[in-house]
Design an enzyme around this catalytic site. Structure first.
Site, PDB file in Angstrom:
ATOM      1  N   LYS A   9       1.035  -0.465  15.010  1.00 27.49           N
ATOM      2  CA  LYS A   9       2.445  -0.556  15.402  1.00 27.49           C
ATOM      3  C   LYS A   9       2.818  -1.738  16.297  1.00 27.49           C
ATOM      4  CE  LYS A   9       3.754   3.056  13.262  1.00 27.49           C
ATOM      5  NZ  LYS A   9       4.324   2.776  11.961  1.00 27.49           N
ATOM      6  N   TYR A  13      -9.133   5.428   7.389  1.00 29.78           N
ATOM      7  CA  TYR A  13      -9.266   5.781   8.802  1.00 29.78           C
ATOM      8  C   TYR A  13     -10.333   6.859   8.875  1.00 29.78           C
ATOM      9  CZ  TYR A  13      -4.935   3.285   9.863  1.00 29.78           C
ATOM     10  OH  TYR A  13      -3.978   2.314  10.039  1.00 29.78           O
ATOM     11  N   HIS A  68       0.850  -1.196   0.000  1.00 31.85           N
ATOM     12  CA  HIS A  68       0.000   0.000   0.000  1.00 31.85           C
ATOM     13  C   HIS A  68       0.882   1.241   0.000  1.00 31.85           C
ATOM     14  CE1 HIS A  68      -4.055  -1.784   1.532  1.00 31.85           C
ATOM     15  NE2 HIS A  68      -3.485  -2.515   0.605  1.00 31.85           N
TER      16      HIS A  68
HETATM   17  C1  LIG Z   1      -7.147  -8.878  19.617  1.00 27.28           C
HETATM   18  C2  LIG Z   1      -5.908  -8.097  19.218  1.00 27.28           C
HETATM   19  C3  LIG Z   1      -5.901  -7.348  18.026  1.00 27.28           C
HETATM   20  C4  LIG Z   1      -4.773  -6.630  17.649  1.00 27.28           C
HETATM   21  N1  LIG Z   1      -4.774  -5.891  16.493  1.00 27.28           N
HETATM   22  C5  LIG Z   1      -3.668  -5.195  16.142  1.00 27.28           C
HETATM   23  C6  LIG Z   1      -3.630  -4.421  14.947  1.00 27.28           C
HETATM   24  O1  LIG Z   1      -4.604  -4.353  14.208  1.00 27.28           O
HETATM   25  N2  LIG Z   1      -2.462  -3.775  14.635  1.00 27.28           N
HETATM   26  C7  LIG Z   1      -1.344  -3.862  15.445  1.00 27.28           C
HETATM   27  O2  LIG Z   1      -0.277  -3.300  15.133  1.00 27.28           O
HETATM   28  N3  LIG Z   1      -1.359  -4.561  16.566  1.00 27.28           N
HETATM   29  C8  LIG Z   1      -2.483  -5.224  16.927  1.00 27.28           C
HETATM   30  N4  LIG Z   1      -2.470  -5.945  18.049  1.00 27.28           N
HETATM   31  C9  LIG Z   1      -1.239  -5.982  18.796  1.00 27.28           C
HETATM   32  C10 LIG Z   1      -0.261  -7.002  18.215  1.00 27.28           C
HETATM   33  O3  LIG Z   1      -0.944  -8.127  17.809  1.00 27.28           O
HETATM   34  C11 LIG Z   1       0.780  -7.287  19.295  1.00 27.28           C
HETATM   35  O4  LIG Z   1       1.495  -6.087  19.532  1.00 27.28           O
HETATM   36  C12 LIG Z   1       1.752  -8.414  18.948  1.00 27.28           C
HETATM   37  O5  LIG Z   1       1.083  -9.653  18.960  1.00 27.28           O
HETATM   38  C13 LIG Z   1       2.918  -8.446  19.929  1.00 27.28           C
HETATM   39  O6  LIG Z   1       3.725  -9.564  19.684  1.00 27.28           O
HETATM   40  P1  LIG Z   1       4.457 -10.296  20.881  1.00 27.28           P
HETATM   41  O7  LIG Z   1       5.260 -11.381  20.251  1.00 27.28           O
HETATM   42  O8  LIG Z   1       5.112  -9.319  21.745  1.00 27.28           O
HETATM   43  O9  LIG Z   1       3.293 -10.916  21.789  1.00 27.28           O
HETATM   44  P2  LIG Z   1       2.159 -11.971  21.444  1.00 27.28           P
HETATM   45  O10 LIG Z   1       1.827 -11.968  20.003  1.00 27.28           O
HETATM   46  O11 LIG Z   1       1.074 -11.730  22.428  1.00 27.28           O
HETATM   47  O12 LIG Z   1       2.848 -13.370  21.762  1.00 27.28           O
HETATM   48  C14 LIG Z   1       3.059 -13.813  23.083  1.00 27.28           C
HETATM   49  C15 LIG Z   1       3.149 -15.336  23.066  1.00 27.28           C
HETATM   50  O13 LIG Z   1       3.475 -15.783  24.373  1.00 27.28           O
HETATM   51  C16 LIG Z   1       2.666 -16.899  24.689  1.00 27.28           C
HETATM   52  N5  LIG Z   1       2.565 -16.966  26.149  1.00 27.28           N
HETATM   53  C17 LIG Z   1       1.903 -16.139  26.981  1.00 27.28           C
HETATM   54  N6  LIG Z   1       2.047 -16.537  28.257  1.00 27.28           N
HETATM   55  C18 LIG Z   1       2.826 -17.643  28.231  1.00 27.28           C
HETATM   56  C19 LIG Z   1       3.313 -18.519  29.228  1.00 27.28           C
HETATM   57  N7  LIG Z   1       3.040 -18.342  30.535  1.00 27.28           N
HETATM   58  N8  LIG Z   1       4.075 -19.568  28.843  1.00 27.28           N
HETATM   59  C20 LIG Z   1       4.379 -19.775  27.549  1.00 27.28           C
HETATM   60  N9  LIG Z   1       3.933 -18.971  26.540  1.00 27.28           N
HETATM   61  C21 LIG Z   1       3.164 -17.922  26.890  1.00 27.28           C
HETATM   62  C22 LIG Z   1       1.339 -16.601  24.004  1.00 27.28           C
HETATM   63  O14 LIG Z   1       0.564 -17.761  23.803  1.00 27.28           O
HETATM   64  C23 LIG Z   1       1.835 -15.986  22.691  1.00 27.28           C
HETATM   65  O15 LIG Z   1       2.037 -16.950  21.693  1.00 27.28           O
HETATM   66  C24 LIG Z   1      -3.609  -6.665  18.463  1.00 27.28           C
HETATM   67  C25 LIG Z   1      -3.625  -7.415  19.648  1.00 27.28           C
HETATM   68  C26 LIG Z   1      -4.758  -8.120  20.042  1.00 27.28           C
HETATM   69  C27 LIG Z   1      -4.762  -8.899  21.343  1.00 27.28           C
END
Ligand SMILES: Cc1cc2nc3c(=O)[nH]c(=O)nc-3n(C[C@H](O)[C@H](O)[C@H](O)COP(=O)(O)OP(=O)(O)OC[C@H]3O[C@@H](n4cnc5c(N)ncnc54)[C@H](O)[C@@H]3O)c2cc1C
Length: 395
Positions: free
Chosen positions: A300, A204, A75
């Site tokens: 983000k 948006y 995009h």
């Molecule tokens: C419903 C939803 C919609 C979203 N939409 C957007 C969007 O449109 N745009 C955007 O930029 N961001 C969005 N976000 C935010 C984005 O998805 C997150 O910032 C991103 O997933 C962060 O990645 P991460 O790897 O830090 O954490 P996560 O993706 O949360 O990964 C964490 C992992 O740790 C695992 N875990 C947790 N606890 C334990 C434990 N005790 N033991 C072992 N494993 C564990 C979980 O199962 C998961 O697989 C959204 C978030 C949610 C919840």
């Protein structure tokens, strides 16, 4: 207890944990990824979908960008809608040719899992009861139950990539961490619909009845959001009511409306801004949502998680390959200087586009003036564009 040994134990197989594991592998550093959920669950969890140019470049440089390049939708602009009209922000023109790529977070996760398993590297899915031990000593470890058997991973460092509700951040004593937090008085009701996008770019929309976002995930699936109450009762939102409200908020003077289709997923997402400082305690490092949350208006969250993985992989490479610890010590500063700028941008987009219950007519006029300014001033549009496509890493 079964004992395993590695250099870096990674808790969580989201974008942060998987990207860190992959970058460490490329640098010749061993890691074990421990994940609570099943592979299928992780690969089907629908979340973010907009990749900054910086994330796309990193995926390609790291050799995991082939499917994204084939299937992702590039995009070059976004549209801002208000007062019944839409105004295009030409991201590429304003940023020297950069763009964003629409490619679901679950697709990024799928690609990283496939790559790691093809490399013969471990991800221990469905590991329960994880607990951190000795993170303030030189010999930390991660304990958990895997396939019914207690396990311990002895390691040099632990990467806390377990998201906002994980166990890693709470393992840091309250006296050693400062939490910056802001909750917003609204949420997003998000849907996935089997409907081919009828518009090429994201919209948006600021409307008198609240924010709406028109986006897409593929040539056959659209992703749409409505501002709603934070504790909205989803059972009150029939498919018909959702489409009616989307039409009301998104239809402009030109009569365009989103193409309706079967709703295949719906959910409510809360909105918050959150930063933990520092992102390190002893031999524990926090990455991604474990350390910071942004409201999704700036698209983000996943991008920040992947940026943290790059910063930590470089710091660990400095330690293991060159015997230098300076970059590890500077991890928090290296991440947070950029994270705070991204927090500012995400808050600003959220403030400009949503209705706040306590806004008065002055606030409403000011919001519209801000949108009018951003869409008519090249200088203002450039600040939006350069943040949206991704600020340079390590700024
Ligand atoms: C419903 C939803 C919609 C979203 N939409 C957007 C969007 O449109 N745009 C955007 O930029 N961001 C969005 N976000 C935010 C984005 O998805 C997150 O910032 C991103 O997933 C962060 O990645 P991460 O790897 O830090 O954490 P996560 O993706 O949360 O990964 C964490 C992992 O740790 C695992 N875990 C947790 N606890 C334990 C434990 N005790 N033991 C072992 N494993 C564990 C979980 O199962 C998961 O697989 C959204 C978030 C949610 C919840």
């Amino acid at each position: 207890m079964k004992t395993l040994t590695t250099q870096v134990a990674i808790l969580g197989a989201g974008p942060a944990g998987l990207m860190l594991a992959h970058l460490l592998h490329l640098a010749g550093i061993e890691s074990i990824v421990v994940e609570l959920r099943s592979r299928q669950y992780a690969e089907q969890r629908i979340r973010a979908g907009v990749l900054e140019q910086t994330t796309v470049d990193l995926m390609n440089d790291a050799g995991v960008g082939a499917r994204m390049t084939r299937e992702g939708l590039r995009h070059h602009g976004i549209e801002l809608g208000f007062r019944g009209e839409r105004h295009r922000i030409d991201l590429s023109d304003l940023t020297g040719g950069k763009c964003v790529t629409v490619y679901g977070q679950h697709e990024v996760v799928k690609d990283l899992i496939e790559c790691r398993l093809a490399d013969g590297q471990p991800i221990l899915f469905e590991s329960t009861e994880a607990a951190l031990k000795g993170v303030d000593t030189d010999h930390p470890s991660l304990q958990f139950i895997y396939r019914g058997e207690p396990h311990e991973v002895k390691c040099d460092y632990i990467a806390g990539c377990d998201g906002f509700h994980g166990i890693c951040r709470p393992a840091i004593p309250a006296s050693s961490i400062t939490l910056y937090d802001r909750e917003y008085p609204f949420g997003w009701l998000g849907i996935l619909a089997e409907a081919p996008p009828s518009r090429e770019e994201l919209i948006y929309q600021n409307s008198p009845r609240g924010f709406a976002l028109y986006s897409m995930r593929s040539p056959t699936v659209t992703r749409l959001y409505l501002q709603c109450e934070p504790q909205e009762d989803l059972s009150q939102w029939s498919d018909e009511r959702i489409w009616d409200e989307l039409n009301w908020r998104l239809t402009g003077a030109d009569g365009w409306t989103p193409t309706p289709g079967k709703i295949i997923q719906k959910g409510i997402t809360g909105m918050r801004s959150f930063v933990a400082h520092p992102m390190q305690y002893g031999r524990l490092f926090l990455l991604g949502d474990a350390a910071h949350i942004v409201p999704p208006t700036g698209a983000k969250g996943m991008n920040l998680a992947i940026a943290d993985a790059l910063v930590l992989s470089q710091a660990l490479t400095g330690f293991y390959i060159r015997n230098k610890t300076e970059a590890l010590a500077a991890y928090t500063a290296g991440c947070l200087s950029r994270v705070w700028k991204v927090q500012r941008f995400s808050w600003w987009m959220t403030s400009m586009l949503h209705n706040f219950a306590d806004d008065n007519p002055f606030d409403r006029q000011r919001q519209i003036a801000e949108l009018a300014y951003v869409t008519t001033s090249r200088a203002a549009a450039t600040t939006l564009a350069e943040n949206y496509v991704g600020l340079p890493l390590m700024t």
